[in-house]
Design an enzyme around this catalytic site. Structure first.
Site, PDB file in Angstrom:
ATOM      1  CG  HIS A 122      -1.843   1.015   1.679  1.00  0.00           C
ATOM      2  ND1 HIS A 122      -1.385   2.241   2.025  1.00  0.00           N
ATOM      3  CD2 HIS A 122      -3.147   1.014   1.259  1.00  0.00           C
ATOM      4  CE1 HIS A 122      -2.695   2.919   2.143  1.00  0.00           C
ATOM      5  NE2 HIS A 122      -3.689   2.095   1.557  1.00  0.00           N
ATOM      6  CG  ASP A 199       0.695  -2.710   6.177  1.00  0.00           C
ATOM      7  OD1 ASP A 199      -0.323  -2.713   6.815  1.00  0.00           O
ATOM      8  OD2 ASP A 199       0.686  -1.558   5.074  1.00  0.00           O
ATOM      9  CD  GLN A 202      -6.914  -4.341   4.297  1.00  0.00           C
ATOM     10  OE1 GLN A 202      -7.569  -4.993   4.498  1.00  0.00           O
ATOM     11  NE2 GLN A 202      -6.848  -2.865   3.829  1.00  0.00           N
ATOM     12  CE  LYS A 225      -6.802  -0.053   6.769  1.00  0.00           C
ATOM     13  NZ  LYS A 225      -7.804   0.275   5.433  1.00  0.00           N
ATOM     14  CB  CYS A 363      -3.732   3.399  -1.175  1.00  0.00           C
ATOM     15  SG  CYS A 363      -4.657   4.697  -0.846  1.00  0.00           S
TER      16      CYS A 363
HETATM   17  N1  PMP Z   1      -1.429  -0.752   4.697  1.00  0.00           N
HETATM   18  C1  PMP Z   1      -2.629  -1.558   4.113  1.00  0.00           C
HETATM   19  C2  PMP Z   1      -2.399  -2.844   3.542  1.00  0.00           C
HETATM   20  C3  PMP Z   1      -3.774  -0.754   4.150  1.00  0.00           C
HETATM   21  O1  PMP Z   1      -4.815  -1.610   3.384  1.00  0.00           O
HETATM   22  C4  PMP Z   1      -4.151   0.419   4.559  1.00  0.00           C
HETATM   23  C5  PMP Z   1      -5.260   1.115   4.680  1.00  0.00           C
HETATM   24  N2  PMP Z   1      -6.123   0.985   3.342  1.00  0.00           N
HETATM   25  C6  PMP Z   1      -3.069   0.961   5.172  1.00  0.00           C
HETATM   26  C7  PMP Z   1      -1.849   0.421   5.118  1.00  0.00           C
HETATM   27  C8  PMP Z   1      -3.204   2.478   5.880  1.00  0.00           C
HETATM   28  O2  PMP Z   1      -3.993   2.228   6.895  1.00  0.00           O
HETATM   29  P1  PMP Z   1      -4.374   3.632   7.718  1.00  0.00           P
HETATM   30  O3  PMP Z   1      -5.083   4.499   6.559  1.00  0.00           O
HETATM   31  O4  PMP Z   1      -5.739   3.034   8.747  1.00  0.00           O
HETATM   32  O5  PMP Z   1      -3.342   4.449   8.302  1.00  0.00           O
END
Ligand code: PMP
Length: 406
Positions: A122, A199, A202, A225, A363
């Site tokens: 991401h 990370d 998910q 999430k 993203c």
């Molecule tokens: N990493 C991954 C794999 C994500 O899916 C997301 C959120 N879409 C993020 C990081 C960022 O998370 P946050 O917007 O809650 O900081």
């Protein structure tokens, strides 16, 4: 067996109609809906215990502090960290990655060094490393994927070199759903002395995460999430590494002794929690963990896997639909393109049918480009989804095709 009706009844937001249709929520990878227990825990904190933490001597300040530290202990248990001091409360995954880049990264990465990421990342686990490498005169390396959507571990082995200072890798890809074999990846990186940041944004809502079993050095995730509130997230860091790290943000609460000239720091985790924390968010996250713990997580995972397999099979039957690969082991994500139709148009028609999905680059622009796409439609699953939700998705896609042509 899961009692799906009971699970769904816990989520007030699911019991509504949009555009005159019952809501079919298939956007949980962006943010999950919140169970009543979480909403009530947040409201109860503000109604009964609201006070600032750590600095008050009065009853409410004491209760608020206990609530924050109680939530930290719940998170510790949730990911099986050893001491609760390894759990840092932050705004979310994005802030956690930025903290590591600014603190650990700046201390460890210099000119000619390398940071290794993967094609599955991401933007929030990519752009902070681009900035760090530009600032330090270092090079960002990217491990690719194969046609199934899995990381190329042979390439990873080749890229883990003597100048690699950190590997930053997602546990589950938000765009494809690929579950990467983190334990094996950590072993490969550690064999070369390379620390690993995972990370887990998910992953945590779906997989049982045990940071000690995975062996990783850092693990980041977001409360929103995993059925918790927005604005609260977690960085797990191995105690020895957190202790060597300098603060990134500074101010109140993170200092131990301050003169006009200088300051000394609190030990972790407070060194990294400058200012007033999101106590209600932490309480809500603790309630989300309790909610998850009350479910049989193995059954939830089996349910989500069965839905995913059913969803993939149903989507594959739709002519002109290109389903993106999801790796050998896949979690909760169905990404696809429908004919030459623009994903935003498809998403808009689905919305009119009551079906909420995500459209766009998710993203993960470089990854989509690698797959020859600029955007996609993503349906993502959570514990509360049903086979009927998938049927509604398929029907709405036929509707989209009929409305938009293609
Ligand atoms: N990493 C991954 C794999 C994500 O899916 C997301 C959120 N879409 C993020 C990081 C960022 O998370 P946050 O917007 O809650 O900081």
């Amino acid at each position: 067996m899961l009692d799906l009706q009971a699970i769904r009844a816990d989520f007030p937001a699911l019991a509504q109609s949009v555009h005159g249709r019952p809501l079919v929520y298939l956007d949980s990878a962006a943010t999950s809906q919140k169970p009543r227990a979480v909403i009530e825990a947040v409201a109860r904190f503000y109604q009964e215990d609201n006070a600032n933490v750590h600095r008050g001597v009065h009853e409410l300040a004491e209760r608020a502090t206990l609530a924050l530290e109680g939530a930290r202990e719940k998170v510790r248990g949730f990911v099986n960290a050893a001491p609760a001091a390894e759990i840092v409360f932050l705004r979310g995954t994005t802030e956690a990655v930025n903290l590591i880049a600014h603190s650990f990264g700046r201390a460890r990465v210099g000119p000619g060094d390398e940071v290794l990421v993967t094609a599955l990342e991401h933007h929030s686990n990519l752009v902070p490393w681009q900035l760090l490498c530009a600032e330090r005169g270092a090079t960002l390396r990217v491990c690719g994927i194969d046609e199934r959507g899995d990381l190329r571990l042979d390439e990873l082995d080749r890229l883990l070199g003597p100048r690699t200072r950190l590997l930053a890798v997602s546990h589950v890809s938000n765009a494809l759903g690929t579950v990467s074999p983190i334990k094996a990846i950590v072993e490969r990186a550690h064999a070369r002395g390379v620390p690993v940041l995972v990370d887990g944004a998910q992953a945590v809502a779906h997989l049982a995460v045990d940071v000690r079993e995975l062996g990783c050095d850092f693990y980041a995730f977001s409360g929103h999430k995993m059925y918790g509130p927005m604005g609260i997230g977690v960085l797990y860091g191995r105690a020895a590494l957190l202790e060597e790290m300098a603060p990134w943000q500074s101010g109140g609460e993170m200092v131990s002794e301050v003169s006009f000239e200088r300051a000394t720091w609190q030990p972790p985790p407070r060194r990294f929690e400058a200012g007033t924390p999101d106590v209600a968010g932490a309480v809500g996250l603790g309630a989300a963990i309790d909610w998850l713990d009350r479910l049989d997580r193995k059954s939830v995972l089996a349910h989500e896997r069965a839905l995913l397999a059913r969803g993939r099979a149903a989507l594959e039957k739709i002519a002109g639909l290109r389903l993106l690969p999801g790796g050998r082991e896949s979690s909760a994500v169905l990404s696809f393109a429908l004919d030459k139709l623009h994903p935003h148009d498809v998403g808009t028609v689905l919305d009119l049918e009551g079906v909420a999905v995500r459209t766009g680059h998710l993203c993960a622009q470089p990854l989509l480009r690698l797959l020859g796409l600029s955007s996609t439609v993503r349906a993502s699953l959570a514990a509360y989804n049903t086979e009927a939700d998938l049927d509604a998705l398929v029907n709405a896609l036929h509707q989209a095709r009929a409305t938009l042509g293609g």
